[in-house]
Design a protein around this motif. Structure first.
Motif, PDB file in Angstrom:
ATOM      1  N   UNK A   1      38.823 -19.438 -50.919  1.00  0.00           N
ATOM      2  CA  UNK A   1      38.688 -18.116 -51.458  1.00  0.00           C
ATOM      3  C   UNK A   1      37.621 -17.354 -50.669  1.00  0.00           C
ATOM      4  N   UNK A   2      37.933 -16.151 -50.258  1.00  0.00           N
ATOM      5  CA  UNK A   2      36.976 -15.367 -49.488  1.00  0.00           C
ATOM      6  C   UNK A   2      36.300 -14.332 -50.382  1.00  0.00           C
ATOM      7  N   UNK A   3      35.105 -13.956 -49.979  1.00  0.00           N
ATOM      8  CA  UNK A   3      34.356 -12.924 -50.679  1.00  0.00           C
ATOM      9  C   UNK A   3      34.330 -11.697 -49.776  1.00  0.00           C
ATOM     10  N   UNK A   4      34.738 -10.584 -50.320  1.00  0.00           N
ATOM     11  CA  UNK A   4      34.755  -9.353 -49.540  1.00  0.00           C
ATOM     12  C   UNK A   4      33.700  -8.413 -50.094  1.00  0.00           C
ATOM     13  N   UNK A   5      32.806  -7.989 -49.223  1.00  0.00           N
ATOM     14  CA  UNK A   5      31.765  -7.052 -49.617  1.00  0.00           C
ATOM     15  C   UNK A   5      32.304  -5.639 -49.383  1.00  0.00           C
ATOM     16  N   UNK A   6      32.231  -4.822 -50.393  1.00  0.00           N
ATOM     17  CA  UNK A   6      32.760  -3.460 -50.329  1.00  0.00           C
ATOM     18  C   UNK A   6      31.770  -2.507 -49.648  1.00  0.00           C
ATOM     19  N   UNK A   7      32.276  -1.382 -49.157  1.00  0.00           N
ATOM     20  CA  UNK A   7      31.459  -0.384 -48.469  1.00  0.00           C
ATOM     21  C   UNK A   7      30.230   0.063 -49.246  1.00  0.00           C
ATOM     22  N   UNK A   8      30.388   0.455 -50.538  1.00  0.00           N
ATOM     23  CA  UNK A   8      29.202   0.873 -51.297  1.00  0.00           C
ATOM     24  C   UNK A   8      28.158  -0.243 -51.426  1.00  0.00           C
ATOM     25  N   UNK A   9      28.610  -1.482 -51.488  1.00  0.00           N
ATOM     26  CA  UNK A   9      27.680  -2.607 -51.574  1.00  0.00           C
ATOM     27  C   UNK A   9      26.917  -2.778 -50.261  1.00  0.00           C
ATOM     28  N   UNK A  10      27.617  -2.645 -49.144  1.00  0.00           N
ATOM     29  CA  UNK A  10      26.948  -2.735 -47.847  1.00  0.00           C
ATOM     30  C   UNK A  10      25.917  -1.623 -47.681  1.00  0.00           C
ATOM     31  N   UNK A  11      26.294  -0.398 -48.054  1.00  0.00           N
ATOM     32  CA  UNK A  11      25.372   0.736 -47.948  1.00  0.00           C
ATOM     33  C   UNK A  11      24.138   0.500 -48.819  1.00  0.00           C
ATOM     34  N   UNK A  12      24.355   0.010 -50.028  1.00  0.00           N
ATOM     35  CA  UNK A  12      23.243  -0.247 -50.933  1.00  0.00           C
ATOM     36  C   UNK A  12      22.304  -1.308 -50.377  1.00  0.00           C
TER      37      UNK A  12
END
Length: 152
Positions: A1-12
């Motif tokens: 299972x992979x974990x995908x970090x979303x754009x708003x999370x990366x920006x934060x």
């Protein structure tokens, strides 16, 4: 299972919390954009997205009006209207000198990174022109427990 970090999370993670504020149609006045409360914050980035073209002469700047202390320029007054600043343009900051804060510049010539600590008070825009609209986008990290930044 992979974990995908979303754009708003990366920006934060990289820049902190994001808040935006539209100037509304510019007028020859000083208007609060953001309110800093609860202590110092690190402003990691700030840029203006022009949503309605600015076509008349306009000496424009941003300043911090602190709860206590003297008002200080965040950027030097810059004419953003004599040479039209068109809808879709992004306003960023040029380089500061040892004697003056940075001037506002169009995209490609400046930076959105500020990395500056501001204290409680309001970030204001000071406009001398009477047309155009700018949406200011700011990211921040609290330097004091309980510090916040909200649109004014």
């Amino acid at each position: 299972m992979s974990v995908i970090v979303q754009g708003p999370q990366l920006r934060s993670i990289a820049l902190g919390t994001r808040v935006t504020k539209s100037t509304g149609t510019l007028a020859a006045t000083t208007v609060p954009l953001f309110t800093i409360a609860g202590g110092e914050v690190l402003i990691t980035s700030m840029y203006g997205l022009v949503t309605t073209s600015i076509t008349v002469a306009n000496s424009y700047k941003l300043q911090l009006n602190p709860t206590t202390g003297d008002t200080q320029d965040i950027c030097a007054a810059t004419d953003i209207g004599t040479t039209d600043t068109l809808a879709g343009d992004i306003l960023q900051f040029g380089l500061a000198t040892t004697t003056a804060p940075p001037k506002l510049m169009s995209v490609g010539y400046g930076t959105a990174r500020l990395d500056t600590v501001l204290t409680t008070g309001q970030i204001e825009h000071v406009s001398a022109g009477t047309d155009g609209v700018i949406t200011w986008c700011l990211t921040w990290i609290p330097m004091a427990d309980g510090a916040t930044v909200v649109a004014a």
